[in-house]
Write an enzyme that holds these catalytic residues in place. Sequence first.
Site, short mmCIF file in Angstrom:
data_model
loop_
_atom_site.label_atom_id
_atom_site.label_comp_id
_atom_site.label_asym_id
_atom_site.label_seq_id
_atom_site.Cartn_x
_atom_site.Cartn_y
_atom_site.Cartn_z
N SER A 199 27.11 41.34 43.48
CA SER A 199 27.26 40.41 44.61
C SER A 199 26.73 41.06 45.89
O SER A 199 26.05 40.42 46.70
CB SER A 199 28.73 40.04 44.82
OG SER A 199 29.11 38.97 44.00
N LYS A 246 35.08 40.52 51.23
CA LYS A 246 34.29 40.16 50.04
C LYS A 246 35.23 40.00 48.87
O LYS A 246 36.09 40.85 48.64
CB LYS A 246 33.28 41.30 49.75
CG LYS A 246 32.38 41.02 48.57
CD LYS A 246 31.20 40.17 48.97
CE LYS A 246 30.50 39.53 47.79
NZ LYS A 246 31.06 38.20 47.42
N THR A 302 29.47 41.43 35.64
CA THR A 302 30.82 41.97 35.42
C THR A 302 30.95 42.49 33.99
O THR A 302 31.36 43.63 33.76
CB THR A 302 31.89 40.90 35.72
OG1 THR A 302 31.62 40.33 36.99
CG2 THR A 302 33.27 41.51 35.72
N LYS A 331 38.84 48.10 44.67
CA LYS A 331 37.66 47.95 43.82
C LYS A 331 36.39 48.08 44.65
O LYS A 331 35.47 48.83 44.31
CB LYS A 331 37.70 46.56 43.16
CG LYS A 331 36.55 46.29 42.23
CD LYS A 331 36.48 44.82 41.80
CE LYS A 331 37.77 44.28 41.25
NZ LYS A 331 37.61 42.97 40.58
N ASN A 346 33.24 33.87 31.66
CA ASN A 346 32.09 34.65 32.13
C ASN A 346 32.18 36.13 31.74
O ASN A 346 31.24 36.70 31.18
CB ASN A 346 31.97 34.50 33.66
CG ASN A 346 30.92 35.42 34.23
OD1 ASN A 346 31.18 36.60 34.47
ND2 ASN A 346 29.72 34.92 34.41
N GLN A 353 41.15 43.97 45.37
CA GLN A 353 39.72 43.93 45.72
C GLN A 353 39.36 44.98 46.77
O GLN A 353 38.25 45.52 46.76
CB GLN A 353 39.37 42.52 46.22
CG GLN A 353 37.89 42.20 46.21
CD GLN A 353 37.39 41.75 44.84
OE1 GLN A 353 38.04 40.97 44.17
NE2 GLN A 353 36.23 42.25 44.42
N GLY A 390 32.49 33.91 42.86
CA GLY A 390 33.25 33.23 41.80
C GLY A 390 34.39 34.07 41.26
O GLY A 390 34.52 35.26 41.55
N ASP A 391 35.22 33.43 40.49
CA ASP A 391 36.30 34.06 39.71
C ASP A 391 36.70 33.02 38.66
O ASP A 391 35.87 32.15 38.33
CB ASP A 391 37.48 34.44 40.63
CG ASP A 391 38.47 35.38 39.95
OD1 ASP A 391 38.19 36.59 39.84
OD2 ASP A 391 39.55 34.92 39.50
N LYS A 394 40.17 37.43 48.86
CA LYS A 394 40.19 36.54 47.71
C LYS A 394 40.60 35.16 48.20
O LYS A 394 41.25 35.04 49.24
CB LYS A 394 41.23 37.04 46.69
CG LYS A 394 41.00 36.53 45.29
CD LYS A 394 40.00 37.40 44.58
CE LYS A 394 39.68 36.91 43.19
NZ LYS A 394 38.83 37.87 42.47
P1 NDP Z 1 36.39 32.20 33.55
O1 NDP Z 1 37.02 31.05 34.20
O2 NDP Z 1 34.93 32.20 33.27
O3 NDP Z 1 37.11 32.53 32.17
C1 NDP Z 1 38.48 32.80 32.10
C2 NDP Z 1 38.88 32.95 30.64
O4 NDP Z 1 40.23 33.36 30.56
C3 NDP Z 1 38.79 31.63 29.88
O5 NDP Z 1 38.54 31.90 28.54
C4 NDP Z 1 40.20 31.06 30.07
O6 NDP Z 1 40.58 30.14 29.05
C5 NDP Z 1 41.04 32.32 30.00
N1 NDP Z 1 42.25 32.17 30.82
C6 NDP Z 1 42.31 31.91 32.14
N2 NDP Z 1 43.57 31.82 32.55
C7 NDP Z 1 44.31 32.02 31.47
C8 NDP Z 1 45.70 32.04 31.23
N3 NDP Z 1 46.58 31.86 32.22
N4 NDP Z 1 46.14 32.32 29.97
C9 NDP Z 1 45.24 32.52 28.96
N5 NDP Z 1 43.91 32.49 29.12
C10 NDP Z 1 43.46 32.25 30.34
O7 NDP Z 1 36.79 33.48 34.44
P2 NDP Z 1 36.12 34.92 34.47
O8 NDP Z 1 35.62 35.30 33.13
O9 NDP Z 1 35.21 34.96 35.63
O10 NDP Z 1 37.38 35.82 34.85
C11 NDP Z 1 38.18 36.47 33.87
C12 NDP Z 1 38.93 37.63 34.51
O11 NDP Z 1 37.99 38.57 35.05
C13 NDP Z 1 39.85 37.27 35.68
O12 NDP Z 1 40.94 38.16 35.70
C14 NDP Z 1 38.97 37.55 36.91
O13 NDP Z 1 39.73 37.78 38.06
C15 NDP Z 1 38.26 38.79 36.44
N6 NDP Z 1 37.00 39.13 37.10
C16 NDP Z 1 35.99 38.22 37.21
C17 NDP Z 1 34.80 38.58 37.81
C18 NDP Z 1 33.62 37.67 37.89
O14 NDP Z 1 32.58 38.11 38.38
N7 NDP Z 1 33.70 36.44 37.42
C19 NDP Z 1 34.62 39.93 38.41
C20 NDP Z 1 35.72 40.83 38.16
C21 NDP Z 1 36.86 40.42 37.56
P3 NDP Z 1 40.56 28.55 29.39
O15 NDP Z 1 39.15 28.20 29.68
O16 NDP Z 1 41.10 27.90 28.16
O17 NDP Z 1 41.47 28.39 30.58
O1 2IT Z 2 37.39 40.06 40.95
C1 2IT Z 2 36.20 40.18 41.33
O2 2IT Z 2 35.71 41.28 41.60
C2 2IT Z 2 35.39 38.97 41.44
N1 2IT Z 2 35.86 37.90 41.12
C3 2IT Z 2 33.98 39.05 41.97
C4 2IT Z 2 33.99 39.13 43.48
C5 2IT Z 2 32.63 39.04 44.14
O3 2IT Z 2 32.64 38.98 45.38
O4 2IT Z 2 31.60 39.03 43.46
#
Ligand code: NDP
Ligand code: 2IT
Length: 450
Positions: free
Chosen positions: A383, A88, A207, A112, A239, A109, A163-164, A124
Amino acid sequence: MVEKILSNLEKSNCSTDNIFLQAVSEVLTSLEPIVKTDSRYEQFAILERLVTPDRIIQFKVQWLDDNNQVHINNGYRIQFNNSLGPYKGGLRFHPSVTTGVLKFLAFEQIFKNSLTGLPIGGAKGGSDFDPKGKSDFEIMKFCHAFMRELHSYIGARVDVPAGDIGVGSREIGYLFGEYKHIPRNYDGVLSGKPYAFGGSLMRPQATGYGVVYFAREMLYQELQESFEGKVCTLSGAGNVALHTIEKLQQLGALVVTCSDSEGTIYDPSGINLILLKSLKDEGKRLSLEYYTDSIPTATYTKKCDYPEYAHPVWSYPCFAAFPCATQNELTVSDAKKLIENGCVAVIEGANMPTFPDAIALLQREGVLFAPGKASNAGGVAVSEFEMSQNASMEKWDFDKVDRKLDELMRQIYKRVSLTAKEYGVERNFVDGANIAAFKRVAEAMILEGV
Ligand code: NDP
Ligand code: 2IT
């Protein structure tokens, strides 16, 4: 033993895998004091097996843009460990995606998912495809092409991607749309689906809300503090960031910053979430620059105007800081600034956003530090709630999911803080999380045999 494993890993991995080695090194350092406490860990070679992925799947993704030009990207799925349940973890679409990045994320992961207490293993995947500037139709064609290659490796009881970065419910919808054509069954093979066809209420918020539920519990238990009237700083505008801001604001906090890959906003009157969502909500990726068109009292700083080691979002006085963008974004200089400015807690929304030396400094100076594998586990937890709902053909209401999420985040905090106490590292939530997560996975690996 830990040193030997790390040195072997260095030899067997290439230089682009440094980020994976960083993640492994942090975990193994936490585990060093406990590996000797149970001879079975060595007998069953638990550490060596834990740092080696079960399999790395790589495939070619060919797709046509709106001008019928052919494009090729690399696609990956890393199935790291399924001792606790089906693989997952999310899918990331970003040009920086390599096997090294995905190995680090899949490894994290495992821990976590273990901390959630739910039956899910660690994985992943993703692609170096860049969704920026692509039309909706191009995103759809890429997702369909990606799934044509991925489908044979996943399944509701095998491996359930989500997603991520760069993958939200729109992309999951397209991926699912292609999947259901191939085996012609309607399994819950992906999570984070739109609510219209099998998604769980609250998965989009999970999240970010979970990060704040964890933070609220930690601050209450450790400092008897709440968010009411407190200034918070945050990075990201995706997100996780948007929903962290939303919940913090609901709890009365004043969130004054956010950022994207191009720059940073500082709004002393508090981020206007409706405006931010209108710029950034799924699919739309307008520059944060436009924020100041509507709110001229806010400040926009372009990325090229500040050095990489000193991110403006961490330079403002705050009670708590929430890195929610990406890995290695909070440096030791940023940590110094936060400490100087009286920050009492750093809570990771992203995966591994804080450099190891910055974590060490924050901890030394008594700043509460919540590692992402504990504080951002709410996303994967919901999830798993989605997998449960799909398996039983049920739909849970928003309040039920929200209550379960809040309870689960409080349980994670408790597990992590009690484990830290038990092993003599009180308030070290990094060690607490790594040890608590490891013990559960290791026990399963031992009981399942080699
Ligand atoms: P999104 O794609 O929705 O948003 C990512 C954000 O981070 C955007 O604002 C993006 O800016 C910025 N960003 C991405 N890469 C870079 C970079 N290299 N340098 C600077 N800014 C950057 O992703 P999420 O919000 O889903 O994910 C954010 C973090 O949270 C990640 O580390 C992800 O692994 C983690 N995460 C996500 C989960 C989920 O359910 N979605 C669960 C747990 C953890 P721009 O749009 O300009 O690129
Ligand atoms: O980093 C994370 O925990 C995620 N991107 C979500 C993973 C999931 O299976 O919902």
